[in-house]
Design an enzyme around this catalytic site. Structure first.
Site, PDB file in Angstrom:
ATOM      1  N   SER A  73      18.497  44.049  90.000  1.00  0.00           N
ATOM      2  CA  SER A  73      18.978  44.591  91.277  1.00  0.00           C
ATOM      3  C   SER A  73      19.925  43.936  92.036  1.00  0.00           C
ATOM      4  CB  SER A  73      17.561  44.615  92.229  1.00  0.00           C
ATOM      5  OG  SER A  73      16.571  45.401  91.626  1.00  0.00           O
TER       6      SER A  73
HETATM    7  N1  SAH Z   1      13.273  43.076  89.578  1.00  0.00           N
HETATM    8  C1  SAH Z   1      14.155  43.317  88.470  1.00  0.00           C
HETATM    9  C2  SAH Z   1      14.546  44.835  88.293  1.00  0.00           C
HETATM   10  C3  SAH Z   1      14.280  45.318  87.177  1.00  0.00           C
HETATM   11  S1  SAH Z   1      14.518  47.030  86.597  1.00  0.00           S
HETATM   12  C4  SAH Z   1      15.448  42.585  88.360  1.00  0.00           C
HETATM   13  O1  SAH Z   1      15.983  42.400  89.386  1.00  0.00           O
HETATM   14  O2  SAH Z   1      15.792  42.156  87.238  1.00  0.00           O
HETATM   15  C5  SAH Z   1      12.899  47.632  86.740  1.00  0.00           C
HETATM   16  C6  SAH Z   1      12.155  47.034  85.679  1.00  0.00           C
HETATM   17  O3  SAH Z   1      10.867  47.812  85.737  1.00  0.00           O
HETATM   18  C7  SAH Z   1      12.728  47.460  84.136  1.00  0.00           C
HETATM   19  O4  SAH Z   1      12.935  46.301  83.626  1.00  0.00           O
HETATM   20  C8  SAH Z   1      11.659  48.541  83.615  1.00  0.00           C
HETATM   21  O5  SAH Z   1      11.695  48.213  82.153  1.00  0.00           O
HETATM   22  C9  SAH Z   1      10.230  48.092  84.404  1.00  0.00           C
HETATM   23  N2  SAH Z   1       9.260  49.040  84.493  1.00  0.00           N
HETATM   24  C10 SAH Z   1       9.287  50.436  84.559  1.00  0.00           C
HETATM   25  N3  SAH Z   1       8.413  50.951  84.671  1.00  0.00           N
HETATM   26  C11 SAH Z   1       7.331  49.895  84.470  1.00  0.00           C
HETATM   27  C12 SAH Z   1       5.989  49.893  84.350  1.00  0.00           C
HETATM   28  N4  SAH Z   1       5.077  51.146  84.783  1.00  0.00           N
HETATM   29  N5  SAH Z   1       5.327  48.504  84.452  1.00  0.00           N
HETATM   30  C13 SAH Z   1       6.025  47.554  84.339  1.00  0.00           C
HETATM   31  N6  SAH Z   1       7.430  47.504  84.257  1.00  0.00           N
HETATM   32  C14 SAH Z   1       8.023  48.740  84.225  1.00  0.00           C
END
Ligand code: SAH
Length: 225
Positions: A73
């Site tokens: 993010s």
């Molecule tokens: N806070 C993280 C954001 C990653 S993007 C950062 O800054 O790096 C969001 C993430 O949510 C992705 O890695 C995706 O695989 C995960 N995601 C999507 N649906 C999910 C679920 N139901 N349970 C766990 N993770 C999930």
């Protein structure tokens, strides 16, 4: 309470200066001024959460790819969501969507313990390794569908979801402690509203904060894979 995790691992100098500029220009200038949040984003080495080839851009004002079609993010969003959680250092926090582990590290600086769930095993593994290398010892990363929460560890004082779904997943509301706060994006796949859910005297209160755009929250109570 501020924790100085993994001080020795921090590759500062140039990145330290970029981080200071990021905090000033992207957070403070836009109203994210909570000293604890600003301090945490000023400490966590964001460049360590992206692949080598992208490190030069790690402190830029945007999300970046982390593989598997997911993104780390934008710094402002991490600061904003962290501020909305109002952490004091005593909380047990559930994070859904570990991704790179960057937001996880910011939470680990400001809370007692962070339980983070990621659905993609490769991302979970890499995040775990990064967090360990940086010395965070109050973080647990698990592979699974985070919309189901983490029943063994519930209730949670705070919950943060860093992917966008169509509605607030009911298990997460159930696992929110009395006096707890949850922040998550809710809406369509194109754009969402950053939503704050609170449990006050047993009642659930929900309010819209601002518009945002996240990758898809996938699984039961969310979008189809
Ligand atoms: N806070 C993280 C954001 C990653 S993007 C950062 O800054 O790096 C969001 C993430 O949510 C992705 O890695 C995706 O695989 C995960 N995601 C999507 N649906 C999910 C679920 N139901 N349970 C766990 N993770 C999930």
């Amino acid at each position: 309470m501020e924790r100085g995790h993994g001080e020795m691992e921090r590759d500062d100098g140039r990145y330290g200066r970029e981080r200071e500029r990021m905090v000033e220009d992207q957070l403070v200038a836009r109203g994210v001024t909570d000293p604890r949040v600003v301090g945490a984003l000023g400490r966590v080495p964001r460049h360590r959460f992206v692949q080598e080839a992208l490190r030069e851009r790690a402190y830029g004002d945007h999300p970046l790819p982390i593989g598997e079609e997911q993104t780390i993010s934008q710094p402002f969003i991490v600061g904003l969501m962290t501020s909305l959680l109002e952490l004091t250092g005593r909380e047990k926090v559930l994070e859904v969507g570990t991704g790179s582990g960057y937001q996880t590290a910011v939470l680990a600086e400001l809370a007692r313990r962070v339980c983070s769930i990621e659905r993609l095993p490769r991302l979970a593994e890499r995040a775990r390794a990064t967090l360990e290398a940086l010395g965070y010892d109050n973080v647990w990363v698990r592979v699974g569908n985070g919309t189901l929460g983490w029943p063994d560890q519930a209730p949670f004082d705070r919950i943060i979801v860093t992917a966008g779904g169509p509605a607030v997943p009911p298990p997460l509301v159930q696992q929110l402690a009395e006096g707890g706060r949850m922040v998550l994006p809710v809406g369509s796949t194109d754009n969402q509203v950053l939503t704050l859910v609170e449990r006050v005297d047993g009642q659930i209160r929900e309010r819209a904060h601002s518009e945002c755009k996240f990758v898809k929250l996938v699984g039961k109570y969310a979008w189809e894979p």
